[in-house]
Motif scaffolding. Structure first.
Motif, PDB file in Angstrom:
ATOM      1  N   CYS A   1      -2.007  -1.156  -3.554  1.00  9.09           N
ATOM      2  CA  CYS A   1      -3.111  -0.253  -3.254  1.00  9.09           C
ATOM      3  C   CYS A   1      -2.555   1.167  -3.181  1.00  9.09           C
ATOM      4  CB  CYS A   1      -3.767  -0.627  -1.928  1.00  9.09           C
ATOM      5  SG  CYS A   1      -4.500  -2.270  -1.912  1.00  9.09           S
TER       6      CYS A   1
ATOM      7  N   ILE B   1      -6.180   0.170  -7.332  1.00  6.45           N
ATOM      8  CA  ILE B   1      -5.578  -1.132  -7.061  1.00  6.45           C
ATOM      9  C   ILE B   1      -4.880  -1.588  -8.338  1.00  6.45           C
ATOM     10  CG2 ILE B   1      -5.985  -3.549  -6.435  1.00  6.45           C
ATOM     11  CD1 ILE B   1      -8.461  -2.615  -4.898  1.00  6.45           C
TER      12      ILE B   1
ATOM     13  N   GLY C   1      -4.338   0.416   3.366  1.00  4.68           N
ATOM     14  CA  GLY C   1      -4.371   1.807   2.984  1.00  4.68           C
ATOM     15  C   GLY C   1      -3.963   2.765   4.073  1.00  4.68           C
TER      16      GLY C   1
ATOM     17  N   THR D   1       0.852  -1.174   0.000  1.00  4.96           N
ATOM     18  CA  THR D   1       0.000   0.000   0.000  1.00  4.96           C
ATOM     19  C   THR D   1       0.892   1.229   0.000  1.00  4.96           C
ATOM     20  OG1 THR D   1      -1.833   1.160   1.095  1.00  4.96           O
ATOM     21  CG2 THR D   1      -0.260   0.028   2.530  1.00  4.96           C
TER      22      THR D   1
ATOM     23  N   SER E   1      -8.511  -0.879  -1.183  1.00  7.26           N
ATOM     24  CA  SER E   1      -7.611   0.258  -1.012  1.00  7.26           C
ATOM     25  C   SER E   1      -8.397   1.369  -0.335  1.00  7.26           C
ATOM     26  CB  SER E   1      -7.065   0.734  -2.358  1.00  7.26           C
ATOM     27  OG  SER E   1      -6.195   1.842  -2.196  1.00  7.26           O
TER      28      SER E   1
END
Length: 257
Positions: free
Chosen positions: A31, A67, A146, A5, A104
């Motif tokens: 993400c 994503i 996230g 992420t 995400s």
């Protein structure tokens, strides 16, 4: 399976940074948050040239989530957090990738607090809690990744009093995080590094990266089945120190699957 992420803080401005990091680390799923680009401005051609398919929900100026999946295209399942049909902010996207449901997340910052922005933050996190419960009860393997804009505990922020009034560390924000995690979700980084000061965000102000004055606000939450497959997790900290860098560093987990 490596899932990352990264709050990119303007995907077009920092596209070169993103592509360099993708080439170096080759995560299977990424993400992204804070795209700061409307839907048609997403740099799909460059992303595909790097070997990734993508789904995204853009927004002009602020927000935006995506994503990416290496050598495949994520199967979009949702591009808005349920619970408020009037919420027009692009903060949530969800897709299936190689047998895992991945979300995400770009939770609201909530500043200044108290006030309507903080109220929105808490309501948004409550909506996320309700949807996360629905996902977990579905039996699917789920990763919620996230920028949650919450530093959950005192070891998730450098020792300081300067953030005492900030929405990211308020008791209500931390309580919302604890409620979200509950007994069923696993905070991946903390599961593997229970006592370590790990930061994922360093403000641009006052040389905070150089002083390692950071916060851990980017998180992975895993369903129990995926928690059992968790073998490693970390932060690509040095990416934050590169020219024109985002104020966040990429965070990643590895699953044995």
């Amino acid at each position: 399976m490596r899932i990352a992420t990264f709050n990119i803080n303007n995907i077009n401005k920092r596209l070169e940074n993103l592509l360099e990091w993708l080439e170096e680390t080759q995560p299977d799923v990424v993400c992204l948050q804070e795209l700061k680009a409307e839907q048609k401005a997403f740099p799909l051609q460059a992303i595909e040239a790097a070997g990734y398919g993508a789904v995204w929900k853009g927004q002009r100026t602020w927000n935006g989530v995506a994503i990416l999946a290496r050598d495949t295209t994520p199967v979009l399942t949702r591009d808005q957090l349920p619970g408020d049909k009037d919420d027009a902010q692009s903060r949530y996207i969800e897709a299936a990738v190689r047998g895992v449901l991945v979300a995400s997340i770009y939770a609201p910052n909530g500043n200044p607090q108290p006030g309507p922005k903080f109220d929105y933050k808490l309501k948004w996190l409550e909506r996320l809690h309700r949807h996360a419960t629905t996902l977990r009860k579905s039996g699917a393997p789920v990763v919620l990744a996230g920028d949650y804009n919450v530093a959950p505990t005192e070891i998730d922020i450098y020792p300081t009093k300067s953030w005492d009034d900030d929405a990211l560390i308020q008791p209500e924000s931390r309580a919302a995080w604890r409620k979200l995690v509950g007994r069923s979700w696993t905070d991946a980084l903390r599961a593997l590094h229970p006592d370590q000061r790990i930061y994922t965000f360093w403000s641009y102000l006052r040389n905070r990266y150089e002083r390692d004055s950071g916060l851990r606000i980017d998180h992975f939450l895993l369903t129990p089945d995926l928690a059992e497959q968790l073998v490693d997790a970390g932060v690509d900290r040095e990416v934050r120190g590169r020219p024109e860098a985002s104020d966040h560093a990429p965070v990643w987990i590895e699953l044995d699957r």
